[in-house]
Design a protein around this motif. Structure first.
Motif, PDB file in Angstrom:
ATOM      1  N   LEU A 176      32.554  44.611  18.479  1.00 33.93           N
ATOM      2  CA  LEU A 176      33.398  46.097  18.186  1.00 33.93           C
ATOM      3  C   LEU A 176      32.468  46.741  17.600  1.00 33.93           C
ATOM      4  O   LEU A 176      31.864  46.319  16.482  1.00 33.93           O
ATOM      5  N   SER A 177      32.295  48.023  17.996  1.00 28.17           N
ATOM      6  CA  SER A 177      31.506  49.024  17.035  1.00 28.17           C
ATOM      7  C   SER A 177      32.406  49.535  15.964  1.00 28.17           C
ATOM      8  O   SER A 177      33.707  49.545  16.094  1.00 28.17           O
ATOM      9  N   SER A 178      31.901  50.563  15.169  1.00 30.07           N
ATOM     10  CA  SER A 178      32.794  51.007  14.005  1.00 30.07           C
ATOM     11  C   SER A 178      33.543  51.961  14.715  1.00 30.07           C
ATOM     12  O   SER A 178      34.805  51.926  14.355  1.00 30.07           O
ATOM     13  N   LYS A 179      33.082  52.676  15.666  1.00 32.31           N
ATOM     14  CA  LYS A 179      34.074  53.702  16.304  1.00 32.31           C
ATOM     15  C   LYS A 179      35.257  52.900  17.115  1.00 32.31           C
ATOM     16  O   LYS A 179      36.579  53.286  16.998  1.00 32.31           O
ATOM     17  N   GLU A 180      35.084  51.727  17.583  1.00 28.99           N
ATOM     18  CA  GLU A 180      36.149  51.121  18.450  1.00 28.99           C
ATOM     19  C   GLU A 180      37.017  50.256  17.336  1.00 28.99           C
ATOM     20  O   GLU A 180      38.190  50.260  17.482  1.00 28.99           O
ATOM     21  N   ILE A 181      36.505  49.911  16.137  1.00 30.75           N
ATOM     22  CA  ILE A 181      37.395  49.476  15.197  1.00 30.75           C
ATOM     23  C   ILE A 181      38.463  50.499  14.644  1.00 30.75           C
ATOM     24  O   ILE A 181      39.490  50.126  14.559  1.00 30.75           O
ATOM     25  N   ARG A 182      38.051  51.632  14.215  1.00 28.69           N
ATOM     26  CA  ARG A 182      38.694  52.827  14.220  1.00 28.69           C
ATOM     27  C   ARG A 182      39.833  53.129  14.956  1.00 28.69           C
ATOM     28  O   ARG A 182      40.848  53.508  14.736  1.00 28.69           O
ATOM     29  N   PHE A 215      33.802  38.098  -0.101  1.00 29.25           N
ATOM     30  CA  PHE A 215      34.404  39.193   0.179  1.00 29.25           C
ATOM     31  C   PHE A 215      33.505  40.233   0.718  1.00 29.25           C
ATOM     32  O   PHE A 215      32.340  40.280   0.219  1.00 29.25           O
ATOM     33  N   HIS A 216      33.916  41.272   1.528  1.00 28.31           N
ATOM     34  CA  HIS A 216      32.978  42.047   2.083  1.00 28.31           C
ATOM     35  C   HIS A 216      33.710  43.275   2.113  1.00 28.31           C
ATOM     36  O   HIS A 216      34.748  43.457   2.282  1.00 28.31           O
ATOM     37  N   ALA A 217      32.893  44.422   1.675  1.00 31.89           N
ATOM     38  CA  ALA A 217      33.322  45.872   1.473  1.00 31.89           C
ATOM     39  C   ALA A 217      33.799  46.541   2.814  1.00 31.89           C
ATOM     40  O   ALA A 217      34.826  47.226   3.117  1.00 31.89           O
ATOM     41  N   GLU A 218      33.032  46.330   3.811  1.00 29.53           N
ATOM     42  CA  GLU A 218      33.324  46.953   5.210  1.00 29.53           C
ATOM     43  C   GLU A 218      34.227  46.030   6.313  1.00 29.53           C
ATOM     44  O   GLU A 218      33.415  44.802   6.131  1.00 29.53           O
ATOM     45  N   LEU A 219      35.008  46.577   7.066  1.00 27.63           N
ATOM     46  CA  LEU A 219      35.514  45.621   7.963  1.00 27.63           C
ATOM     47  C   LEU A 219      34.768  45.209   9.211  1.00 27.63           C
ATOM     48  O   LEU A 219      34.895  44.281   9.677  1.00 27.63           O
ATOM     49  N   GLU A 220      33.622  46.188   9.372  1.00 25.49           N
ATOM     50  CA  GLU A 220      32.616  45.746  10.496  1.00 25.49           C
ATOM     51  C   GLU A 220      31.757  44.600  10.276  1.00 25.49           C
ATOM     52  O   GLU A 220      31.077  43.886  10.934  1.00 25.49           O
ATOM     53  N   GLN A 221      31.914  44.000   8.906  1.00 29.61           N
ATOM     54  CA  GLN A 221      31.168  42.831   8.526  1.00 29.61           C
ATOM     55  C   GLN A 221      32.023  41.621   8.772  1.00 29.61           C
ATOM     56  O   GLN A 221      31.729  40.611   8.093  1.00 29.61           O
ATOM     57  N   ALA A 222      33.062  41.715   9.333  1.00 31.51           N
ATOM     58  CA  ALA A 222      33.998  40.599   9.665  1.00 31.51           C
ATOM     59  C   ALA A 222      33.250  39.272  10.387  1.00 31.51           C
ATOM     60  O   ALA A 222      33.517  38.214  10.044  1.00 31.51           O
ATOM     61  N   SER A 223      32.388  39.680  11.353  1.00 32.70           N
ATOM     62  CA  SER A 223      31.414  38.722  11.891  1.00 32.70           C
ATOM     63  C   SER A 223      30.848  37.985  10.870  1.00 32.70           C
ATOM     64  O   SER A 223      30.350  36.560  10.947  1.00 32.70           O
ATOM     65  N   VAL A 224      30.073  38.772  10.163  1.00 34.35           N
ATOM     66  CA  VAL A 224      29.266  38.131   8.873  1.00 34.35           C
ATOM     67  C   VAL A 224      29.998  36.831   8.025  1.00 34.35           C
ATOM     68  O   VAL A 224      29.807  35.728   7.605  1.00 34.35           O
ATOM     69  N   ALA A 225      31.113  37.535   7.765  1.00 38.16           N
ATOM     70  CA  ALA A 225      32.204  36.671   6.890  1.00 38.16           C
ATOM     71  C   ALA A 225      32.923  35.538   7.698  1.00 38.16           C
ATOM     72  O   ALA A 225      33.100  34.357   7.309  1.00 38.16           O
ATOM     73  N   PHE A 226      33.015  35.836   9.112  1.00 35.59           N
ATOM     74  CA  PHE A 226      33.682  34.560   9.826  1.00 35.59           C
ATOM     75  C   PHE A 226      32.338  33.655   9.929  1.00 35.59           C
ATOM     76  O   PHE A 226      32.599  32.342   9.913  1.00 35.59           O
ATOM     77  N   ALA A 227      31.188  33.958   9.987  1.00 30.67           N
ATOM     78  CA  ALA A 227      30.057  33.140   9.981  1.00 30.67           C
ATOM     79  C   ALA A 227      29.902  32.232   8.607  1.00 30.67           C
ATOM     80  O   ALA A 227      29.525  31.133   8.516  1.00 30.67           O
ATOM     81  N   ASP A 228      30.131  33.101   7.531  1.00 29.05           N
ATOM     82  CA  ASP A 228      30.108  32.140   6.129  1.00 29.05           C
ATOM     83  C   ASP A 228      31.282  31.262   5.961  1.00 29.05           C
ATOM     84  O   ASP A 228      31.126  30.108   5.626  1.00 29.05           O
ATOM     85  N   SER A 229      32.298  31.694   6.540  1.00 28.25           N
ATOM     86  CA  SER A 229      33.609  30.499   6.456  1.00 28.25           C
ATOM     87  C   SER A 229      33.474  29.558   7.180  1.00 28.25           C
ATOM     88  O   SER A 229      33.663  28.332   7.023  1.00 28.25           O
ATOM     89  N   THR A 230      32.656  29.906   8.534  1.00 27.81           N
ATOM     90  CA  THR A 230      32.353  28.719   9.478  1.00 27.81           C
ATOM     91  C   THR A 230      31.577  27.684   8.838  1.00 27.81           C
ATOM     92  O   THR A 230      31.613  26.599   9.126  1.00 27.81           O
ATOM     93  N   ALA A 231      30.374  28.364   8.193  1.00 29.10           N
ATOM     94  CA  ALA A 231      29.471  27.318   7.427  1.00 29.10           C
ATOM     95  C   ALA A 231      30.106  26.570   6.489  1.00 29.10           C
ATOM     96  O   ALA A 231      29.996  25.462   6.265  1.00 29.10           O
ATOM     97  N   ALA A 232      31.013  27.217   5.641  1.00 24.75           N
ATOM     98  CA  ALA A 232      31.732  26.419   4.506  1.00 24.75           C
ATOM     99  C   ALA A 232      32.566  25.428   5.263  1.00 24.75           C
ATOM    100  O   ALA A 232      32.657  24.287   4.672  1.00 24.75           O
ATOM    101  N   LEU A 233      33.218  25.610   6.399  1.00 20.40           N
ATOM    102  CA  LEU A 233      33.980  24.623   6.912  1.00 20.40           C
ATOM    103  C   LEU A 233      33.152  23.509   7.420  1.00 20.40           C
ATOM    104  O   LEU A 233      33.649  22.510   7.536  1.00 20.40           O
ATOM    105  N   HIS A 234      31.949  23.901   8.106  1.00 24.04           N
ATOM    106  CA  HIS A 234      31.073  22.790   8.541  1.00 24.04           C
ATOM    107  C   HIS A 234      30.554  21.861   7.428  1.00 24.04           C
ATOM    108  O   HIS A 234      30.522  20.847   7.518  1.00 24.04           O
TER     109      HIS A 234
END
Length: 744
Positions: free
Chosen positions: A371-377, A486-505
């Motif tokens: 999703l783009s920033s506009k689509e997220i909003r 923690f990330h300041a922007e919701l658009e970085q949720a995919s990066v956060a998801f990658a971080d959490s997945t790496a921690a889970l692995h």
């Protein structure tokens, strides 16, 4: 299909709106022009008639004065007592001479000096005895009731009668002076420039003169005479019809002799000008109406086009539901919109049922970076989510093992659903995003609005521990959970998801059961290539040397080792993202540019949207390495340009030292061959050619601005000899230095 009834109405309304003022203005202009023309013609006729009246009355008054002078003269008074005969020729000649004086007026036809008592008459022809000619009775009858102005039955017959002796009051008078006027008296009327005809009546309404055949019949004359009798003293114009033709009658009464001067103008003559103006006005109006017609049609089509589009949209969307009884497009559209609104309400009801599924789909796409920033909003507004958080994190949870539990592998779906419900009960009280199931894991986005990062981390870990305890209590299973930064922007949720997945692995590889934050994951326990330092150095050297093929080979080797060690796509994405950040940090000098590049959400999301190692490698070489190649190339070009300019500066500042390129290379601590290549590339000529041009320009300047000899100039500019300087100067300029100085 609905007819274009509204277009017709719009066109007719526009046409009326544009044409009606034109028609009203045209009619008003024509009426006004006709009135003005009629008034101008009437005024012009009145002035012409007035001039003619003044001319006639002036002639009559002049003749009257002369007649009065003659009647009062001694000659005329004495002649009344004489019984003139041919023997009294002196008196007769004097009388004839005086009478002939009236011949100076071309409007006086004849003059008669009549003595009824002595029975003689003197005229232009001479003396006549009335008794002998038999005219005594005729003159006696004519003078029996003498009037000052006598008009005969014949048109244009006017006589002035002066009884003698003057003021005697005798009837018939003893004698009289009679002036008979010729038709020339009315020349001013015959040659009149008036638009109509002129008729003169005496005080008894007997016609004296007319200059046309307008009143040719007795009926016309009688009708006009009746109108003149009914005319009031203040009335100057009379409107009548003669033989069915409307006439404008202008009357001027003479105060001198009581005559009436009547001007008759055919209204058809006046309306000729009005008709001409009317035709011009009609032509202009028709032209304007035709233009208005075209503009109204074009304007109506333009304003109708949105209505037509709406009508077609309504007809195409739900034609059967639109009433066929609609009278125009507006009613047609209104009926269709009402049907669409009904469909919208029904659709909203269906959406309400699907709302939870849409919310989950939104969260999944957000985590995958689709999703783009506009689509997220837009989605946040659609789900009425109040965006009051300052940071967000992602939790990724998996069941550790089903061994020794009451569950089997086929129950994993139900277990994940139960875990999702537990997470939803704990999180959705204060969290706007619901947990979702992805790749046999439960994933949740957690937002926080705390003022500091430490309270936020404590609150996040408390939620994670609560989820862990509830799952163990109600389901009896242990879990592994990875928690991102923690990330300041919701658009970085995919990066956060990658971080959490790496921690889970990390938890899965180490067998850790519990909550693991991404920054707590031990890099030493991961694969050796979590941070490829050796490959990083090789890439750095390839980029600095501009060798793209070498850089691509290093990337290919990294991908081979990733495949050998069975990295997941997320792990590979995180690895290359770290490498991307490190390389940019080493090569990018501008901190603002570096910050902008690393925080470019769309750029990073493109990395985490890759679905294969091949696609990941292509992203890294094209989106990660290629900008660095361009950066170093631009930096190298700028550096070389600065070096060439520095060489020029040294040459100009220390020209008298006759520096060589080797000497300049020693000053700049560079290799002379390298400087030679750089200088030629940037300046476009070799160093020796540049120096030769500099010497030549300075020689020309010294020749024109100083009195130095050619030999001195050659020495100052470090030429081998004066002859060598002269040869080179003649070769370049086509003349010797002395000739060049003389020409300037």
């Amino acid at each position: 299909m609905m007819k274009y009834s509204y277009l017709k109405k719009l066109f007719i309304y526009s046409l009326i709106l544009g044409a009606l003022p034109v028609i009203v203005m045209g009619v008003f202009s024509y009426q006004r022009a006709s009135t003005v023309i009629q008034h101008k013609v009437d005024e012009a006729n009145r002035q012409i008639l007035n001039r003619a009246v003044n001319s006639i009355e002036h002639k009559l008054e002049t003749a009257h004065i002369m007649a009065t002078q003659f009647a009062n003269s001694t000659l005329a008074v004495s002649a009344l007592e004489l019984d003139l005969n041919r023997y009294q020729f002196e008196v007769v000649n004097d009388l004839m001479k005086t009478i002939r004086a009236f011949q100076v007026f071309d409007f006086v036809e004849s003059v008669y000096f009549v003595n009824l008592e002595k029975e003689w008459l003197v005229s232009y022809k001479g003396l006549e005895r009335l008794s002998e000619t038999g005219a005594l009775s005729e003159w006696s009858a004519s003078l029996s009731h003498p009037a000052q102005w006598e008009t005969g039955s014949e048109e244009g017959s006017v006589c002035l009668i002066k009884p003698l002796p003057f003021l005697s009051g005798q009837s018939p008078p003893r004698a009289a002076l009679v002036l008979k006027f010729s038709p020339r008296l009315f020349d001013s009327l015959v040659r009149s420039e008036s638009f109509g005809d002129t008729v003169i009546y005496n005080e008894n309404l007997e016609m004296i003169f007319r200059n046309s055949e307008t009143l040719s019949s007795k009926e016309q004359q009688a009708k006009l005479e009746r109108a003149l009798k009914l005319q009031s003293a203040e009335q100057q114009d009379i409107d009548i019809e003669l033989d069915g033709a409307p006439m404008l009658i202008t009357v001027q009464n003479s105060g001198y002799n009581g005559w009436k001067y009547v001007s008759l103008v055919h209204l058809s003559e006046i309306t000729k000008e009005s008709k001409a103006i009317g035709w011009v006005t009609l032509s202009v109006c028709v032209t304007i109406i035709l233009i208005t017609l075209g503009l109204a049609w074009q304007g109506s089509k333009m304003f109708y086009s949105p209505i037509r589009l709406l009508r077609d949209m309504v007809a195409g969307s739900n034609h059967e539901s639109v009433s066929s009884a609609a009278t125009d497009e507006i009613q047609y559209i209104r009926t269709g919109i009402q049907g669409l609104l009904g469909n919208k309400l029904e659709l909203q009801k269906q959406l309400q049922k699907q709302f939870p599924y849409l919310h989950e789909l939104f969260v999944i796409k957000l985590l995958l970076g689709q999703l783009s920033s506009k689509e997220i909003r837009g989605h946040i507004e659609m789900f009425d989510i109040v965006q009051n958080w300052s940071r967000s994190s992602v939790l990724t949870l998996r069941v550790y093992s089903l061994d020794g539990s009451r569950f089997e592998e086929r129950d994993l779906g139900l277990i994940l659903y139960a875990v999702k419900n537990i997470m939803e009960e704990i999180l959705t009280v204060v969290q706007p995003f619901k947990p979702v199931i992805m790749n046999e894991s439960c994933v949740a986005i957690v937002v926080d609005s705390s003022a500091g990062i430490v309270p936020a981390e404590d609150r996040l870990m408390h939620l994670c521990e609560e989820i862990k305890e509830k799952i163990q209590t109600f389901i009896g299973l242990e879990i592994q959970m990875g928690v991102s930064r923690f990330h300041a922007e919701l658009e970085q949720a995919s990066v956060a998801f990658a971080d959490s997945t790496a921690a889970l692995h990390f938890c899965q590889r180490t067998g850790y059961r519990g909550v693991m934050r991404s920054e707590q994951a031990d890099p030493g326990s991961l694969l050796e290539m979590t941070y490829p330092a050796r490959q990083e150095q090789e890439l750095l050297e390839a980029i600095q040397s501009g060798d793209r093929s070498a850089a691509n080979e290093v990337v290919a080797r990294i991908l081979e080792k990733i495949e050998e060690r069975h990295f997941t796509q997320i792990e590979a994405q995180v690895l290359f993202y770290q490498l991307f950040v490190k390389l940019n940090g080493l090569l990018q000098r501008d901190k603002q540019t570096l910050k902008k590049m690393l925080l470019d959400v769309e750029h990073v999301q493109t990395l985490f949207r890759t679905t294969s190692f091949e696609e990941l490698g292509h992203w890294f070489t094209s989106m990660g390495l290629e900008p660095l190649f361009h950066l170093l190339l631009a930096r190298e070009q700028s550096h070389q340009s600065q070096m060439a300019q520095r060489i020029k500066d040294v040459v100009h500042k220390r020209f008298e030292e006759n520096l060589t390129l080797e000497a300049i290379a020693d000053l700049m601590n560079f290799n002379a061959n390298y400087l030679s290549r750089v200088f030629k590339k940037e300046v476009g000529m070799s160093f020796s050619d540049y120096m030769a041009n500099i010497k030549l320009e300075m020689a020309k300047q010294l020749l024109t601005e100083s009195d130095m000899q050619v030999q001195q100039i050659a020495e100052i500019l470090h030429y081998q000899s004066t002859a060598a300087f002269i040869r080179y100067f003649r070769k370049m300029e086509g003349m010797t230095p002395s000739s060049y100085r003389d020409s300037k």
